[in-house]
Motif scaffolding. Sequence first.
Motif, PDB file in Angstrom:
ATOM      1  N   GLN A 166       0.825  -1.206   0.000  1.00 40.12           N
ATOM      2  CA  GLN A 166       0.000   0.000   0.000  1.00 40.12           C
ATOM      3  C   GLN A 166       0.866   1.266   0.000  1.00 40.12           C
ATOM      4  N   GLU A 167       1.937   1.254   0.783  1.00 43.14           N
ATOM      5  CA  GLU A 167       2.848   2.403   0.812  1.00 43.14           C
ATOM      6  C   GLU A 167       3.530   2.601  -0.535  1.00 43.14           C
ATOM      7  N   LEU A 168       3.945   1.501  -1.144  1.00 37.37           N
ATOM      8  CA  LEU A 168       4.566   1.572  -2.459  1.00 37.37           C
ATOM      9  C   LEU A 168       3.626   2.244  -3.458  1.00 37.37           C
ATOM     10  N   LEU A 169       2.397   1.751  -3.530  1.00 37.62           N
ATOM     11  CA  LEU A 169       1.407   2.320  -4.460  1.00 37.62           C
ATOM     12  C   LEU A 169       1.163   3.796  -4.172  1.00 37.62           C
ATOM     13  N   ALA A 170       0.962   4.130  -2.918  1.00 38.91           N
ATOM     14  CA  ALA A 170       0.670   5.516  -2.549  1.00 38.91           C
ATOM     15  C   ALA A 170       1.826   6.432  -2.913  1.00 38.91           C
ATOM     16  N   ARG A 171       3.054   6.032  -2.589  1.00 37.71           N
ATOM     17  CA  ARG A 171       4.218   6.876  -2.877  1.00 37.71           C
ATOM     18  C   ARG A 171       4.348   7.144  -4.369  1.00 37.71           C
ATOM     19  N   VAL A 172       4.271   6.088  -5.166  1.00 38.78           N
ATOM     20  CA  VAL A 172       4.454   6.257  -6.603  1.00 38.78           C
ATOM     21  C   VAL A 172       3.324   7.088  -7.203  1.00 38.78           C
ATOM     22  N   GLY A 185       3.889  10.687  -6.981  1.00 36.30           N
ATOM     23  CA  GLY A 185       5.086  11.176  -7.646  1.00 36.30           C
ATOM     24  C   GLY A 185       6.389  10.982  -6.900  1.00 36.30           C
ATOM     25  N   LYS A 186       6.392  10.077  -5.926  1.00 36.28           N
ATOM     26  CA  LYS A 186       7.624   9.797  -5.182  1.00 36.28           C
ATOM     27  C   LYS A 186       8.142   8.422  -5.610  1.00 36.28           C
ATOM     28  N   PRO A 187       9.316   8.379  -6.227  1.00 32.58           N
ATOM     29  CA  PRO A 187       9.840   7.095  -6.707  1.00 32.58           C
ATOM     30  C   PRO A 187      10.190   6.140  -5.569  1.00 32.58           C
ATOM     31  N   VAL A 188      10.224   4.859  -5.915  1.00 31.28           N
ATOM     32  CA  VAL A 188      10.660   3.814  -4.997  1.00 31.28           C
ATOM     33  C   VAL A 188      11.774   3.036  -5.683  1.00 31.28           C
ATOM     34  N   GLU A 189      12.612   2.385  -4.865  1.00 29.02           N
ATOM     35  CA  GLU A 189      13.757   1.666  -5.408  1.00 29.02           C
ATOM     36  C   GLU A 189      13.863   0.286  -4.768  1.00 29.02           C
ATOM     37  N   GLN A 190      14.651  -0.572  -5.437  1.00 28.09           N
ATOM     38  CA  GLN A 190      14.945  -1.878  -4.852  1.00 28.09           C
ATOM     39  C   GLN A 190      16.332  -2.331  -5.279  1.00 28.09           C
ATOM     40  N   TRP A 191      17.108  -2.741  -4.289  1.00 30.57           N
ATOM     41  CA  TRP A 191      18.406  -3.366  -4.520  1.00 30.57           C
ATOM     42  C   TRP A 191      18.139  -4.761  -5.069  1.00 30.57           C
ATOM     43  N   VAL A 251       1.181   0.908 -11.615  1.00 34.44           N
ATOM     44  CA  VAL A 251       2.295   0.549 -10.734  1.00 34.44           C
ATOM     45  C   VAL A 251       2.340  -0.968 -10.592  1.00 34.44           C
ATOM     46  N   GLU A 252       1.185  -1.579 -10.453  1.00 32.67           N
ATOM     47  CA  GLU A 252       1.122  -3.026 -10.288  1.00 32.67           C
ATOM     48  C   GLU A 252       1.783  -3.749 -11.464  1.00 32.67           C
ATOM     49  N   ALA A 253       1.545  -3.261 -12.675  1.00 38.62           N
ATOM     50  CA  ALA A 253       2.167  -3.867 -13.865  1.00 38.62           C
ATOM     51  C   ALA A 253       3.683  -3.704 -13.824  1.00 38.62           C
ATOM     52  N   ALA A 254       4.146  -2.566 -13.372  1.00 40.08           N
ATOM     53  CA  ALA A 254       5.591  -2.334 -13.255  1.00 40.08           C
ATOM     54  C   ALA A 254       6.206  -3.282 -12.231  1.00 40.08           C
ATOM     55  N   ILE A 307      11.060   2.606  -9.602  1.00 43.62           N
ATOM     56  CA  ILE A 307       9.719   2.773 -10.175  1.00 43.62           C
ATOM     57  C   ILE A 307       9.281   4.195  -9.872  1.00 43.62           C
ATOM     58  N   ASP A 308       8.765   4.871 -10.905  1.00 51.75           N
ATOM     59  CA  ASP A 308       8.405   6.280 -10.776  1.00 51.75           C
ATOM     60  C   ASP A 308       7.146   6.568 -11.590  1.00 51.75           C
ATOM     61  N   HIS A 309       6.554   7.707 -11.350  1.00 51.67           N
ATOM     62  CA  HIS A 309       5.375   8.178 -12.080  1.00 51.67           C
ATOM     63  C   HIS A 309       5.831   9.176 -13.135  1.00 51.67           C
ATOM     64  N   GLU A 310       5.499   8.920 -14.388  1.00 50.43           N
ATOM     65  CA  GLU A 310       5.905   9.773 -15.503  1.00 50.43           C
ATOM     66  C   GLU A 310       4.652  10.181 -16.274  1.00 50.43           C
TER      67      GLU A 310
END
Length: 125
Positions: free
Chosen positions: A8-14, A17-23, A87-90, A40-43
């Motif tokens: 839920q946090e991932l979806l909300a952030r993106v 307009g706030k990107p998320v990352e993963q190592w 976002v889910e597709a990404a 993952i970002d919103h464009e």
Amino acid sequence: MTLYLTPQELLARVHIGKPVEQWLSYVREADYTVIKWIVIDHEENQFSLTYLESFDEGDEEFYDVHEFSVTDPEDEPYGTTHLFDSVEAAVTFAIENYGASADKFVAFAMIEKEYQKYLLERPRF
């Protein structure tokens, strides 16, 4: 300790307009190491997934992976980007194609904490 985002946090952030990352991982070659991560970002009306590979140029005092040199100059400075309608597709694409984990995303810039964790855990040769 890294604070991983809930789905839920991932979806909300993106979405705001706030990107998320993963190592993702690293690959050790004879004379260099390559690190891998995604963003993952919103464009505009789409969502982007960017896959990055860079040389491990950091140490315990320099860990801003965004400043490291990418391995393929064709990708400079942003890596390989894919666009999606959700976002889910990404996230699904990242899991299926890059071995990402749905529960290991961090807020943007927290990838440095993941890098620091890698520095502590990596095998010494």
